[in-house]
Design a protein around this motif. Sequence first.
Motif, PDB file in Angstrom:
ATOM      1  N   ALA A 150      36.093 -25.229 -16.790  1.00  0.00           N
ATOM      2  CA  ALA A 150      37.627 -25.510 -17.147  1.00  0.00           C
ATOM      3  C   ALA A 150      38.001 -26.896 -16.965  1.00  0.00           C
ATOM      4  CB  ALA A 150      38.561 -24.598 -16.228  1.00  0.00           C
ATOM      5  N   VAL A 151      38.836 -27.525 -17.864  1.00  0.00           N
ATOM      6  CA  VAL A 151      39.137 -28.821 -17.828  1.00  0.00           C
ATOM      7  C   VAL A 151      40.523 -28.960 -17.821  1.00  0.00           C
ATOM      8  CG1 VAL A 151      38.855 -31.063 -19.154  1.00  0.00           C
ATOM      9  CG2 VAL A 151      36.922 -29.402 -19.181  1.00  0.00           C
ATOM     10  N   SER A 152      41.299 -29.972 -17.196  1.00  0.00           N
ATOM     11  CA  SER A 152      42.512 -30.009 -17.250  1.00  0.00           C
ATOM     12  C   SER A 152      43.018 -30.319 -18.556  1.00  0.00           C
ATOM     13  CB  SER A 152      43.074 -31.069 -16.157  1.00  0.00           C
ATOM     14  OG  SER A 152      42.250 -32.531 -16.306  1.00  0.00           O
ATOM     15  N   ASP A 153      44.226 -29.876 -18.755  1.00  0.00           N
ATOM     16  CA  ASP A 153      44.880 -30.104 -20.434  1.00  0.00           C
ATOM     17  C   ASP A 153      44.740 -31.422 -20.896  1.00  0.00           C
ATOM     18  OD1 ASP A 153      45.155 -27.305 -19.835  1.00  0.00           O
ATOM     19  OD2 ASP A 153      47.285 -27.274 -19.993  1.00  0.00           O
ATOM     20  N   ASN A 154      45.030 -32.173 -20.089  1.00  0.00           N
ATOM     21  CA  ASN A 154      45.505 -33.795 -20.445  1.00  0.00           C
ATOM     22  C   ASN A 154      44.061 -34.653 -20.314  1.00  0.00           C
ATOM     23  OD1 ASN A 154      45.676 -33.242 -17.681  1.00  0.00           O
ATOM     24  ND2 ASN A 154      46.907 -35.260 -17.461  1.00  0.00           N
ATOM     25  N   ALA A 155      42.993 -33.929 -20.098  1.00  0.00           N
ATOM     26  CA  ALA A 155      41.804 -34.835 -20.145  1.00  0.00           C
ATOM     27  C   ALA A 155      41.495 -35.523 -21.440  1.00  0.00           C
ATOM     28  CB  ALA A 155      40.651 -33.818 -19.838  1.00  0.00           C
ATOM     29  N   TRP A 156      41.217 -36.447 -21.457  1.00  0.00           N
ATOM     30  CA  TRP A 156      41.005 -37.570 -22.732  1.00  0.00           C
ATOM     31  C   TRP A 156      39.766 -37.058 -23.429  1.00  0.00           C
ATOM     32  CZ3 TRP A 156      41.955 -43.638 -22.580  1.00  0.00           C
ATOM     33  CH2 TRP A 156      43.116 -43.782 -21.887  1.00  0.00           C
ATOM     34  N   GLU A 194      26.290 -36.364 -22.336  1.00  0.00           N
ATOM     35  CA  GLU A 194      25.522 -36.575 -21.171  1.00  0.00           C
ATOM     36  C   GLU A 194      24.755 -35.129 -20.792  1.00  0.00           C
ATOM     37  OE1 GLU A 194      23.493 -38.554 -18.453  1.00  0.00           O
ATOM     38  OE2 GLU A 194      24.885 -39.419 -19.709  1.00  0.00           O
ATOM     39  N   LEU A 195      25.528 -33.927 -21.077  1.00  0.00           N
ATOM     40  CA  LEU A 195      25.157 -32.538 -20.720  1.00  0.00           C
ATOM     41  C   LEU A 195      25.386 -31.656 -21.792  1.00  0.00           C
ATOM     42  CD1 LEU A 195      26.646 -32.547 -17.033  1.00  0.00           C
ATOM     43  CD2 LEU A 195      24.112 -32.766 -17.636  1.00  0.00           C
ATOM     44  N   PRO A 196      24.564 -31.722 -22.910  1.00  0.00           N
ATOM     45  CA  PRO A 196      24.785 -30.882 -23.997  1.00  0.00           C
ATOM     46  C   PRO A 196      25.021 -29.276 -23.949  1.00  0.00           C
ATOM     47  CG  PRO A 196      22.540 -31.938 -24.159  1.00  0.00           C
ATOM     48  CD  PRO A 196      23.202 -32.697 -23.109  1.00  0.00           C
ATOM     49  N   GLY A 197      24.319 -28.904 -22.652  1.00  0.00           N
ATOM     50  CA  GLY A 197      24.546 -27.541 -22.169  1.00  0.00           C
ATOM     51  C   GLY A 197      25.570 -26.975 -21.969  1.00  0.00           C
ATOM     52  N   THR A 198      26.451 -27.883 -21.658  1.00  0.00           N
ATOM     53  CA  THR A 198      27.832 -27.323 -20.931  1.00  0.00           C
ATOM     54  C   THR A 198      28.715 -27.086 -21.864  1.00  0.00           C
ATOM     55  OG1 THR A 198      28.490 -29.942 -20.896  1.00  0.00           O
ATOM     56  CG2 THR A 198      27.269 -28.771 -18.769  1.00  0.00           C
ATOM     57  N   THR A 199      29.712 -26.441 -21.602  1.00  0.00           N
ATOM     58  CA  THR A 199      30.879 -25.958 -22.634  1.00  0.00           C
ATOM     59  C   THR A 199      32.051 -25.911 -21.580  1.00  0.00           C
ATOM     60  OG1 THR A 199      30.483 -23.484 -22.172  1.00  0.00           O
ATOM     61  CG2 THR A 199      29.497 -24.622 -24.354  1.00  0.00           C
ATOM     62  N   TYR A 200      33.264 -25.889 -22.406  1.00  0.00           N
ATOM     63  CA  TYR A 200      34.407 -26.334 -21.632  1.00  0.00           C
ATOM     64  C   TYR A 200      35.885 -25.496 -22.175  1.00  0.00           C
ATOM     65  CZ  TYR A 200      31.705 -30.289 -20.724  1.00  0.00           C
ATOM     66  OH  TYR A 200      30.597 -30.949 -20.111  1.00  0.00           O
ATOM     67  N   SER A 201      36.678 -25.015 -21.479  1.00  0.00           N
ATOM     68  CA  SER A 201      37.761 -24.412 -21.838  1.00  0.00           C
ATOM     69  C   SER A 201      38.987 -25.021 -21.143  1.00  0.00           C
ATOM     70  CB  SER A 201      37.845 -23.018 -21.541  1.00  0.00           C
ATOM     71  OG  SER A 201      37.064 -22.269 -22.205  1.00  0.00           O
ATOM     72  N   ALA A 202      39.954 -25.085 -21.630  1.00  0.00           N
ATOM     73  CA  ALA A 202      41.285 -25.805 -21.185  1.00  0.00           C
ATOM     74  C   ALA A 202      41.816 -24.882 -19.999  1.00  0.00           C
ATOM     75  CB  ALA A 202      42.597 -25.889 -22.392  1.00  0.00           C
ATOM     76  N   VAL A 203      42.267 -25.535 -18.854  1.00  0.00           N
ATOM     77  CA  VAL A 203      42.801 -24.968 -17.816  1.00  0.00           C
ATOM     78  C   VAL A 203      43.853 -23.888 -18.220  1.00  0.00           C
ATOM     79  CG1 VAL A 203      44.064 -25.294 -15.647  1.00  0.00           C
ATOM     80  CG2 VAL A 203      42.183 -26.568 -15.885  1.00  0.00           C
ATOM     81  N   THR A 204      44.804 -24.208 -19.055  1.00  0.00           N
ATOM     82  CA  THR A 204      45.966 -23.422 -19.275  1.00  0.00           C
ATOM     83  C   THR A 204      45.324 -22.168 -19.966  1.00  0.00           C
ATOM     84  OG1 THR A 204      47.738 -25.121 -19.639  1.00  0.00           O
ATOM     85  CG2 THR A 204      47.879 -23.252 -20.902  1.00  0.00           C
ATOM     86  N   ASP A 205      44.155 -21.957 -20.416  1.00  0.00           N
ATOM     87  CA  ASP A 205      43.744 -20.913 -21.327  1.00  0.00           C
ATOM     88  C   ASP A 205      42.872 -19.891 -20.365  1.00  0.00           C
ATOM     89  OD1 ASP A 205      44.742 -21.630 -23.908  1.00  0.00           O
ATOM     90  OD2 ASP A 205      42.558 -22.843 -24.242  1.00  0.00           O
ATOM     91  N   VAL A 206      42.029 -20.616 -19.103  1.00  0.00           N
ATOM     92  CA  VAL A 206      41.473 -19.864 -18.634  1.00  0.00           C
ATOM     93  C   VAL A 206      41.855 -19.554 -17.103  1.00  0.00           C
ATOM     94  CG1 VAL A 206      39.317 -19.994 -19.908  1.00  0.00           C
ATOM     95  CG2 VAL A 206      39.881 -21.737 -18.085  1.00  0.00           C
TER      96      VAL A 206
END
Length: 379
Positions: free
Chosen positions: A118-124, A134-146
């Motif tokens: 989960a990544v904070s909504d206002n991350a650039w 750097e880490l192509p195996g990683t995936t991300y969702s917005a904090v507000t979603d998850v």
Amino acid sequence: MTSPHREHTEPAPFTAADYAARMERAAAAAADAGLAGLLIAPGPDLTHLTGYRPVETERLTLLVLAAGQDPVLVVPALEAPDAQAAPGAPALTLRDWSDGSSPYAAAAPSLDVDGHFAVSDNAWAMHLLGLQRELPGTTYSAVTDVLPMLRAVKDERELARLAAAGEAADAAYAEVLGVRFAGRRESEVAADLARLLRRHGHSQVDFTVVGSGPNGANPHHEAGERVIAEGDMVVLDFGGLKHGYGSDISRTVHVGEPSEVERRVHDVVREAQQAAFEAVRPGIGCQEVDRVARKVITDAGYGEQFIHRTGHGIGVTTHEPPYMVEGEERPLVPGMCFSIEPGIYLPGRFGVRIEDIVTVTEDGGRRLNNAPREMAVVG
């Protein structure tokens, strides 16, 4: 009509232990949601979790939280002294990086190479894309979603700050009733509200809505150059931050004596606001608060003129989850704080909104605004 300016004791500061507990709860919530962890950029989430408020720049600052590992704060080397001075720093491991090196390589050792974060909504975007490279195996969702409830439940020290902010907003409202409305521009009354909020301890004023006459039918009207006249209904909606926590209050006043229709509309909104407040208790869905307010207004024949949700959460920002809106089924939990602000808006004529901040208690709700909700007549 004025109220004396009262000085209040500064609230006790949050401790490193407070921030450590918040970070531990956040990491556990991420694990419970099936996430590898949380990535928090500068902004309200970082302030809430660490007490650190860096200036947002192109240089990466990133808090990494994951269950089973110590919190890590990745910071530019030239900002490391400020990070070390943050109140939550004793609970953190600081990892700095220097200009000319890769900040994403500095962050990588703390991240699961195949994790979903989960990544904070206002991350650039540039920083998120850098991490993905750097880490192509990683995936991300917005904090507000998850993890939308990350900051929703307040502890006692947070509630004390919100209560102080609400009391300050009440005091500002009491004093603004004594200023002249008729013959002055909306922007002048808005400036009065901003001045009064600061006088009563706000460090930041986020909004001062003054919607007079037909402008009151626009819920987010920006105070302008319209001259307020005798016979106008005036919506006042104002707030900001005190001790780092938000205030938000709305009241609707009338310049001179209101008509029967204006009184009736105001009464309906007040009844809806009261009914929604009385519905607050642990376990009911957020949408139920909206439904209760909306039913009162719809039964009175104004359902089509109630054009926004009934409320929003408040904390280190003046708008945040949870939202009192149809479709939000999450249950209320003691410590949640949110607005209850039904309104009726009659285009070309006037609007009415009444808003308080409310917190959920063990057996109901408690208002953090106690300014009179009856229609005030101003000059």
